[in-house]
Design an enzyme around this catalytic site. Structure first.
Site, PDB file in Angstrom:
ATOM      1  N   HIS A  58      28.450 122.153  73.072  1.00  0.00           N
ATOM      2  CA  HIS A  58      28.448 122.644  74.482  1.00  0.00           C
ATOM      3  C   HIS A  58      28.303 123.944  74.567  1.00  0.00           C
ATOM      4  CE1 HIS A  58      29.970 122.351  78.541  1.00  0.00           C
ATOM      5  NE2 HIS A  58      30.584 123.663  78.287  1.00  0.00           N
ATOM      6  N   ASP A  67      38.955 116.568  86.348  1.00  0.00           N
ATOM      7  CA  ASP A  67      38.336 117.693  86.172  1.00  0.00           C
ATOM      8  C   ASP A  67      37.431 118.013  87.190  1.00  0.00           C
ATOM      9  OD1 ASP A  67      37.165 120.099  84.955  1.00  0.00           O
ATOM     10  OD2 ASP A  67      35.509 118.804  84.803  1.00  0.00           O
ATOM     11  N   ARG A  81      39.372 124.580  92.430  1.00  0.00           N
ATOM     12  CA  ARG A  81      39.162 125.844  91.788  1.00  0.00           C
ATOM     13  C   ARG A  81      38.455 126.885  92.272  1.00  0.00           C
ATOM     14  NH1 ARG A  81      38.034 124.730  85.655  1.00  0.00           N
ATOM     15  NH2 ARG A  81      37.939 126.767  85.547  1.00  0.00           N
ATOM     16  N   SER A 141      39.128 122.240  80.824  1.00  0.00           N
ATOM     17  CA  SER A 141      38.063 121.672  81.629  1.00  0.00           C
ATOM     18  C   SER A 141      36.793 121.210  80.627  1.00  0.00           C
ATOM     19  CB  SER A 141      37.490 122.336  82.731  1.00  0.00           C
ATOM     20  OG  SER A 141      36.193 122.229  83.191  1.00  0.00           O
ATOM     21  N   LYS A 196      36.070 117.107  78.924  1.00  0.00           N
ATOM     22  CA  LYS A 196      34.809 116.334  79.132  1.00  0.00           C
ATOM     23  C   LYS A 196      34.147 115.946  77.840  1.00  0.00           C
ATOM     24  CE  LYS A 196      33.794 119.344  81.757  1.00  0.00           C
ATOM     25  NZ  LYS A 196      33.092 120.437  83.117  1.00  0.00           N
TER      26      LYS A 196
HETATM   27  N1  URA Z   1      32.388 124.964  82.478  1.00  0.00           N
HETATM   28  C1  URA Z   1      33.157 124.036  82.726  1.00  0.00           C
HETATM   29  O1  URA Z   1      32.849 122.735  82.361  1.00  0.00           O
HETATM   30  N2  URA Z   1      34.663 124.126  83.398  1.00  0.00           N
HETATM   31  C2  URA Z   1      34.840 125.461  83.593  1.00  0.00           C
HETATM   32  O2  URA Z   1      35.906 125.370  84.033  1.00  0.00           O
HETATM   33  C3  URA Z   1      33.984 126.692  83.479  1.00  0.00           C
HETATM   34  C4  URA Z   1      32.800 126.152  82.740  1.00  0.00           C
END
Ligand code: URA
Ligand code: CA
Length: 432
Positions: free
Chosen positions: A82, A161, A168, A183, A187
Site C-alpha cells: 500500500h 472506513d 473526516r 483507515s 482495508k
Molecule cells: N489513505 C487512506 O486510505 N485513509 C486515510 O485516512 C488517509 C489516506
C-alpha cells in the site's frame, strides 16, 4: 453504553476499551450513532491521540464492519503493498507483475485517485477493454493461474472506513495519525493480506509533509499490523518531486511498460526493486534482500516480468496490442513543449503543484463525479539535479487544447532552475 459517555471519556484523556471501540464502529456503521456525535469523537481523537491498543481495536472493528476477502484458496503467502499516495506514482503497475513473475501471489485491490492524479484503477482503465471488476471466484482463479490480478476495491470492504472518511473530509480530521493508520490498515486486513509492505511517502506531494510525521505513521501502522498478526513493514520514500517522469493515466501505463523492460526512469525502477525485495522476503521467496533483488533484476532482464504484465492485461480483457504499440495510449491531439527560460540545474519540481497541473489538463478529478481523460498528462524530461540548456524542453504537455497558458504558468512556477542541487534521497528509512 452511551456515545456521549464515550466521547467524554476520550475527551478527558482516558483510553477506551476494545468493547467500547467496537460499540462505536458497529453502531455508527448501522447509522445508530449520528454524524454530529461521531464528528465530536473524531475531533477528540485528533487532539487526544490513541494508544496502539486503541488503534488496533479501531482497525479490526473497521475491518470487521463489512465483507472480508478470503484468499486462503490462493497458494502461498499473500503479500499486499500500500502506498500513502503521490504524484505520478506508477509503482503498482510495475511492482504487481514484477513480484508475481518471481512467484509471490499478488491479489491486489486498488482504489481510484481522489487527489490530483488518477489512481491505479484509472491507469488500468486507460487500457481499452481492461476489466477492473471480477467476481471473487474469478479474481482468485486468476491469481492462482497467472499469480497476479489487480481489481477495484469491493463496495462492501470496510464500509465503516468509507463512512468515516467522508465525515473526516468535512470535519478537518483527515490528518490524524491514528485515523489514517486505522483507515489504511483496516482495508488491507479486510482484503485478506497475510503480510503488508507499506510505502509511506513524504514531501510536498504526500499526505505526510515531513519526515517526522511519516516516521510516526509508519511506526504506528507497523505496530498495529503486528498486533493484528500480519507481518508488516514500512518504507519511507520521497515524494518531494513526482516519481518517474510520466504523470497521467495512459502516459503512466507507457512508463510502466518501459520500466518492466528495464528502460524506465531510474527512481521508479529502484522504488520497485526496494519494495519488491521486501515483498519477496515477507513472501518467503528469498531469504535476504540481496537475494530478492537479484531475482527481481533477473525477472526484468529475462522478460519474465513483462510477460506476466502482458498476461495480466490479456486475462483481464485488456487490449494486449498496447504492449507492443504503447503509443496507442497517447491519444491527446496536442503535444506542447515547455522550454526552459534559462540554463542551469533543476533544483525543485514541486510534486503537488505539478500534480495539480496534470489535473487541470484532465488527468485527475476535482470532485468524485468528474471523469478522467486518459490521454492527457505530463512527461517530465528533467528531474531534480539534472542539467538543462536554455530553450531545452522541460516537459511535454499532452493536451486536448492549445489554450493552456495557466498550466504553463503553473509549471514554470513550480520547476525551479538554479546553480546546483543534490539528487534527492529516494528512500529515507526502512521500518520493521
Ligand atoms: N489513505 C487512506 O486510505 N485513509 C486515510 O485516512 C488517509 C489516506
Ligand atoms: Ca510516474
Amino acid at each position: 453504553m452511551r456515545m456521549v459517555d464515550l466521547i467524554e471519556k476520550k475527551r478527558d484523556g482516558y483510553a477506551l476499551t476494545k468493547e467500547e471501540i467496537e460499540f462505536i464502529i458497529q453502531e455508527y456503521t448501522k447509522d445508530k450513532i449520528p454524524d454530529y456525535q461521531m464528528s465530536a469523537f473524531l475531533m477528540t481523537v485528533f487532539y487526544e491521540d490513541m494508544t496502539d491498543e486503541e488503534i488496533t481495536a479501531l482497525t479490526l472493528a473497521m475491518a470487521d464492519s463489512g465483507e472480508k476477502i478470503d484468499l486462503s484458496s490462493i497458494e502461498g503467502i499473500k503479500v499486499d503493498k500500500h502506498s500513502t499516495g503521490g504524484v505520478g506514482d506508477t509503482t503498482t503497475l510495475v511492482l504487481a507483475p514484477l513480484v508475481a513473475s518471481v512467484g509471490v501471489p499478488v491479489a491486489k485491490m486498488s482504489g481510484r485517485g481522489l487527489g490530483y492524479t488518477g489512481g491505479t484503477l484509472d491507469k488500468l482503465e486507460s487500457i481499452p477493454g481492461f476489466k477492473i471488476e471480477l467476481s471473487d471466484r474469478a479474481f482468485i482463479d486468476e491469481v492462482n493461474k497467472n499469480k497476479v490480478a489487480v481489481i477495484g476495491q469491493s463496495g462492501d470492504l470496510a464500509p465503516a472506513d468509507k463512512k468515516l472518511y467522508s465525515l473526516r473530509d468535512v470535519t478537518a480530521t483527515v490528518d490524524s495519525i491514528p485515523l489514517i493508520a486505522s483507515s489504511i490498515m483496516s482495508k488491507k486486513i479486510a482484503a485478506g493480506a497475510d503480510a503488508i509492505v507499506l510505502d509511506v511517502t513524504t514531501g510536498e506531494g504526500a499526505f505526510m509533509k515531513n519526515l517526522e510525521d511519516a516516521r510516526r505513521l509508519s511506526h504506528t501502522m507497523v505496530r498495529i499490523g503486528e498486533l493484528a498478526k500480519r507481518k508488516t513493514m514500512a518504507v519511507i520514500s520521497d515524494m518531494s518531486q513526482p516519481l518517474g517522469k510520466a504523470i497521467g493515466n495512459g502516459l503512466e501505463v507507457v512508463e510502466a511498460i518501459e520500466t518492466l523492460q528495464g528502460e524506465g526512469p531510474n527512481d521508479l525502477l529502484e522504488m520497485c526493486y526496494v519494495l519488491g525485495s521486501q515483498m519477496l522476503v515477507l513472501g518467503e521467496k528469498a531469504e535476504t534482500l540481496e537475494e530478492a533483488r537479484s531475482l527481481l533484476e533477473e525477472a526484468v532482464s529475462s522478460g519474465a516480468a513483462f510477460e506476466t504484465f502482458k498476461n495480466m492485461i490479456k486475462n483481464q480483457g485488456g487490449d494486449e496490442s498496447i504492449c507492443s504499440q504503447p503509443e496507442k495510449l497517447l491519444t491527446a491531439p496536442f503535444k506542447i513543449e515547455l522550454p526552459a527560460k534559462k540554463a542551469g540545474v533543476v533544483t525543485q519540481l514541486v510534486a503537488n503543484e505539478i500534480g495539480i497541473a496534470a489535473m487541470m489538463l484532465g488527468a485527475g478529478r476535482q470532485t468524485k463525479e468528474e471523469t478522467i481523460d486518459y490521454g492527457v498528462g505530463l512527461k517530465l524530461h528533467k528531474k531534480v539535479g539534472e542539467q538543462v540548456e536554455k530553450g531545452e524542453s522541460l516537459v511535454t504537455i499532452y493536451s486536448n487544447t492549445e489554450q493552456i497558458e495557466p498550466i504553463k504558468e503553473k509549471l514554470y512556477q513550480n520547476i525551479q532552475i538554479g546553480e546546483a542541487a543534490d539528487k534527492p534521497i529516494l528512500i529515507h528509512e526502512i521500518i520493521t
